[in-house]
Write a protein that holds these residues in place. Structure first.
Motif, PDB file in Angstrom:
ATOM      1  N   PRO A 172       0.828  -1.216   0.000  1.00  0.00           N
ATOM      2  CA  PRO A 172       0.000   0.000   0.000  1.00  0.00           C
ATOM      3  C   PRO A 172       0.862   1.266   0.000  1.00  0.00           C
ATOM      4  O   PRO A 172       1.891   1.322   0.671  1.00  0.00           O
ATOM      5  CB  PRO A 172      -0.793  -0.111   1.302  1.00  0.00           C
ATOM      6  N   LEU A 173       0.452   2.252  -0.773  1.00  0.00           N
ATOM      7  CA  LEU A 173       1.066   3.572  -0.749  1.00  0.00           C
ATOM      8  C   LEU A 173       0.273   4.464   0.204  1.00  0.00           C
ATOM      9  O   LEU A 173      -0.921   4.235   0.422  1.00  0.00           O
ATOM     10  CB  LEU A 173       1.070   4.202  -2.144  1.00  0.00           C
ATOM     11  N   ASN A 174       0.922   5.457   0.752  1.00  0.00           N
ATOM     12  CA  ASN A 174       0.222   6.378   1.646  1.00  0.00           C
ATOM     13  C   ASN A 174      -0.923   7.066   0.914  1.00  0.00           C
ATOM     14  O   ASN A 174      -0.876   7.275  -0.302  1.00  0.00           O
ATOM     15  CB  ASN A 174       1.188   7.445   2.176  1.00  0.00           C
ATOM     16  N   VAL A 175      -1.946   7.441   1.671  1.00  0.00           N
ATOM     17  CA  VAL A 175      -3.099   8.121   1.092  1.00  0.00           C
ATOM     18  C   VAL A 175      -2.671   9.446   0.468  1.00  0.00           C
ATOM     19  O   VAL A 175      -1.777  10.127   0.973  1.00  0.00           O
ATOM     20  CB  VAL A 175      -4.196   8.352   2.159  1.00  0.00           C
ATOM     21  N   GLU A 232      -7.111  19.718  -7.591  1.00  0.00           N
ATOM     22  CA  GLU A 232      -5.801  20.246  -7.218  1.00  0.00           C
ATOM     23  C   GLU A 232      -5.116  19.193  -6.358  1.00  0.00           C
ATOM     24  O   GLU A 232      -5.696  18.683  -5.387  1.00  0.00           O
ATOM     25  CB  GLU A 232      -5.956  21.549  -6.434  1.00  0.00           C
ATOM     26  N   LEU A 233      -3.875  18.833  -6.710  1.00  0.00           N
ATOM     27  CA  LEU A 233      -3.140  17.822  -5.956  1.00  0.00           C
ATOM     28  C   LEU A 233      -2.463  18.470  -4.756  1.00  0.00           C
ATOM     29  O   LEU A 233      -1.524  19.260  -4.919  1.00  0.00           O
ATOM     30  CB  LEU A 233      -2.097  17.166  -6.865  1.00  0.00           C
ATOM     31  N   LEU A 234      -2.943  18.164  -3.559  1.00  0.00           N
ATOM     32  CA  LEU A 234      -2.393  18.757  -2.343  1.00  0.00           C
ATOM     33  C   LEU A 234      -1.200  17.969  -1.836  1.00  0.00           C
ATOM     34  O   LEU A 234      -0.163  18.531  -1.506  1.00  0.00           O
ATOM     35  CB  LEU A 234      -3.472  18.818  -1.255  1.00  0.00           C
ATOM     36  N   ASP A 235      -1.326  16.653  -1.768  1.00  0.00           N
ATOM     37  CA  ASP A 235      -0.240  15.816  -1.265  1.00  0.00           C
ATOM     38  C   ASP A 235      -0.210  14.520  -2.068  1.00  0.00           C
ATOM     39  O   ASP A 235      -1.235  13.862  -2.243  1.00  0.00           O
ATOM     40  CB  ASP A 235      -0.447  15.517   0.224  1.00  0.00           C
ATOM     41  N   GLY A 236       0.967  14.170  -2.574  1.00  0.00           N
ATOM     42  CA  GLY A 236       1.116  12.953  -3.375  1.00  0.00           C
ATOM     43  C   GLY A 236       1.685  13.225  -4.757  1.00  0.00           C
ATOM     44  O   GLY A 236       1.597  12.378  -5.649  1.00  0.00           O
ATOM     45  N   GLN A 237       2.284  14.382  -4.927  1.00  0.00           N
ATOM     46  CA  GLN A 237       2.786  14.756  -6.254  1.00  0.00           C
ATOM     47  C   GLN A 237       3.880  13.807  -6.730  1.00  0.00           C
ATOM     48  O   GLN A 237       3.876  13.374  -7.884  1.00  0.00           O
ATOM     49  CB  GLN A 237       3.326  16.188  -6.230  1.00  0.00           C
ATOM     50  N   GLN A 238       4.825  13.473  -5.850  1.00  0.00           N
ATOM     51  CA  GLN A 238       5.936  12.630  -6.268  1.00  0.00           C
ATOM     52  C   GLN A 238       5.449  11.244  -6.686  1.00  0.00           C
ATOM     53  O   GLN A 238       5.902  10.698  -7.695  1.00  0.00           O
ATOM     54  CB  GLN A 238       6.960  12.512  -5.144  1.00  0.00           C
ATOM     55  N   ARG A 239       4.509  10.673  -5.931  1.00  0.00           N
ATOM     56  CA  ARG A 239       3.967   9.366  -6.300  1.00  0.00           C
ATOM     57  C   ARG A 239       3.243   9.422  -7.637  1.00  0.00           C
ATOM     58  O   ARG A 239       3.422   8.555  -8.502  1.00  0.00           O
ATOM     59  CB  ARG A 239       2.990   8.892  -5.210  1.00  0.00           C
ATOM     60  N   THR A 240       2.449  10.459  -7.820  1.00  0.00           N
ATOM     61  CA  THR A 240       1.678  10.591  -9.065  1.00  0.00           C
ATOM     62  C   THR A 240       2.600  10.745 -10.275  1.00  0.00           C
ATOM     63  O   THR A 240       2.412  10.072 -11.301  1.00  0.00           O
ATOM     64  CB  THR A 240       0.730  11.805  -8.972  1.00  0.00           C
ATOM     65  N   LEU A 241       3.601  11.609 -10.169  1.00  0.00           N
ATOM     66  CA  LEU A 241       4.515  11.831 -11.285  1.00  0.00           C
ATOM     67  C   LEU A 241       5.346  10.588 -11.584  1.00  0.00           C
ATOM     68  O   LEU A 241       5.646  10.289 -12.751  1.00  0.00           O
ATOM     69  CB  LEU A 241       5.429  13.012 -10.985  1.00  0.00           C
ATOM     70  N   TYR A 244       6.591   6.335 -15.366  1.00  0.00           N
ATOM     71  CA  TYR A 244       6.814   4.926 -15.710  1.00  0.00           C
ATOM     72  C   TYR A 244       5.878   4.503 -16.839  1.00  0.00           C
ATOM     73  O   TYR A 244       6.287   3.818 -17.785  1.00  0.00           O
ATOM     74  CB  TYR A 244       6.595   4.033 -14.489  1.00  0.00           C
ATOM     75  N   PHE A 245       4.623   4.923 -16.770  1.00  0.00           N
ATOM     76  CA  PHE A 245       3.656   4.607 -17.814  1.00  0.00           C
ATOM     77  C   PHE A 245       4.108   5.163 -19.166  1.00  0.00           C
ATOM     78  O   PHE A 245       3.876   4.548 -20.220  1.00  0.00           O
ATOM     79  CB  PHE A 245       2.288   5.172 -17.431  1.00  0.00           C
ATOM     80  N   MET A 246       4.764   6.335 -19.160  1.00  0.00           N
ATOM     81  CA  MET A 246       5.233   6.959 -20.403  1.00  0.00           C
ATOM     82  C   MET A 246       6.558   6.371 -20.889  1.00  0.00           C
ATOM     83  O   MET A 246       7.105   6.808 -21.903  1.00  0.00           O
ATOM     84  CB  MET A 246       5.394   8.468 -20.195  1.00  0.00           C
ATOM     85  N   GLY A 247       7.095   5.377 -20.146  1.00  0.00           N
ATOM     86  CA  GLY A 247       8.322   4.721 -20.586  1.00  0.00           C
ATOM     87  C   GLY A 247       9.580   5.508 -20.312  1.00  0.00           C
ATOM     88  O   GLY A 247      10.590   5.330 -21.002  1.00  0.00           O
TER      89      GLY A 247
END
Length: 310
Positions: free
Chosen positions: A6-9, A21-30, A35-38
């Motif tokens: 599990p990743l943090n919420v 608006e992304l408040l917390d979790g930017q690094q995980r999202t990017l 990775y999806f973009m190769g």
């Protein structure tokens, strides 16, 4: 994700137009998107694999992974701020400006972040020599908003949340930088620690000689009694010696002066115990007096306070 850990919420804020608006979790999202973009490979079961060379079942494991996202969409501004501060207790702590950006998100905040909050943004290119901090952690933006608002950043953002652009703030910042450059043409690293906007707000209409100011900066930078070199700049503008954090007399210097005076206050002539007396410059620092034993005298507290108030 591939191991099912599990990743943090992550926390999102719902905008009025239905976007988020992304408040917390930017690094995980990017990282997931990259990775999806190769854009990079990972060690998967002993083999380096990017998204493009995953097997069908490996892609399914990746795409079916569930992320935990909490969305804040209701409440007053003050309630949202309180909520963000409450959940801001784990991981990398959010800064005040990051929370305020989420509460007052919209076209105006987006424009502010474009100018003040990106690596290599125009604000850093223009005034990076005078403003410290990390743009992407909102340090530069927060400082500028604090300057222009007189310290009430949240109130200022509430009033201007629906502005169509950030022209007012950008013009203000340009004026501050131009004023600093005019007064102090020589750039020094200590300038990043100065609250230039506060000084600009109070003294922008005062007359100063840049030539004289530069000469005094160079002189004070070499003065061992000045322990706060960044404080030289506000001192030269305001005249407040407290900005300099002048070197204090050592305990040995004070004891030597006390014994030399036999415990008698050099001003009122009365006797006091050592604990009730304070060290004072015989010749004031601003008149060329140094913080050395020969220039130290002991005054009772009342006399020293009266002298300091003159």
């Amino acid at each position: 994700m591939f191991k099912g850990y599990p990743l943090n919420v992550m926390y999102w804020v719902k905008n009025a137009d239905g976007t988020f608006e992304l408040l917390d979790g930017q690094q995980r999202t990017l990282s997931i998107c990259s990775y999806f973009m190769g854009e990079f490979f990972i060690d998967l079961d002993g083999q380096l694999k990017g998204y493009g060379n995953l097997t069908a079942d490996e892609r399914e494991r990746f795409l079916d992974y569930e992320l935990m996202v909490y969305v804040c969409s209701d409440g007053t501004d003050s309630e949202c701020i309180a909520w963000f501060k409450t959940i801001n207790i784990a991981g990398e702590e959010l800064k005040e400006q990051e929370i305020l950006n989420a509460v007052y998100c919209g076209e105006w905040v987006t424009a502010l972040k474009r100018k003040f909050s990106k690596t290599g943004c125009v604000a850093v290119k223009l005034g990076g020599d005078y403003v410290g901090g990390t743009p992407i952690r909102q340090d530069v933006l927060h400082k500028v908003l604090r300057w222009i608002s007189g310290g009430d950043v949240a109130g200022y953002m509430a009033r201007h949340q629906h502005d169509p652009n950030a022209d007012r703030e950008w013009q203000y910042f340009q004026q501050v930088v131009a004023w600093v450059r005019m007064l102090f043409p020589t750039v020094r690293r200590e300038m990043k620690q100065v609250e230039w906007g506060d000084l600009y707000n109070m003294y922008k209409d005062s007359d100063f000689s840049s030539t004289e100011l530069e000469a005094r900066v160079a002189e004070l930078m070499m003065d061992d009694d000045v322990t706060s070199k960044p404080g030289i700049y506000p001192y030269l503008i305001t005249g407040d010696e407290r900005s300099l954090s002048l070197r204090a007399f050592s305990p040995r210097m004070k004891r030597e002066a006390y014994e030399r005076q036999r415990g008698v206050c050099a001003s009122c002539g009365r006797h006091f115990c050592f604990a009730d007396m304070e060290a004072d410059h015989i010749t004031p620092w601003h008149s060329g007096g140094r913080t050395v034993a020969a220039n130290c005298q002991m005054l009772c507290r009342d006399c020293n306070r009266r002298k300091g108030g003159r």
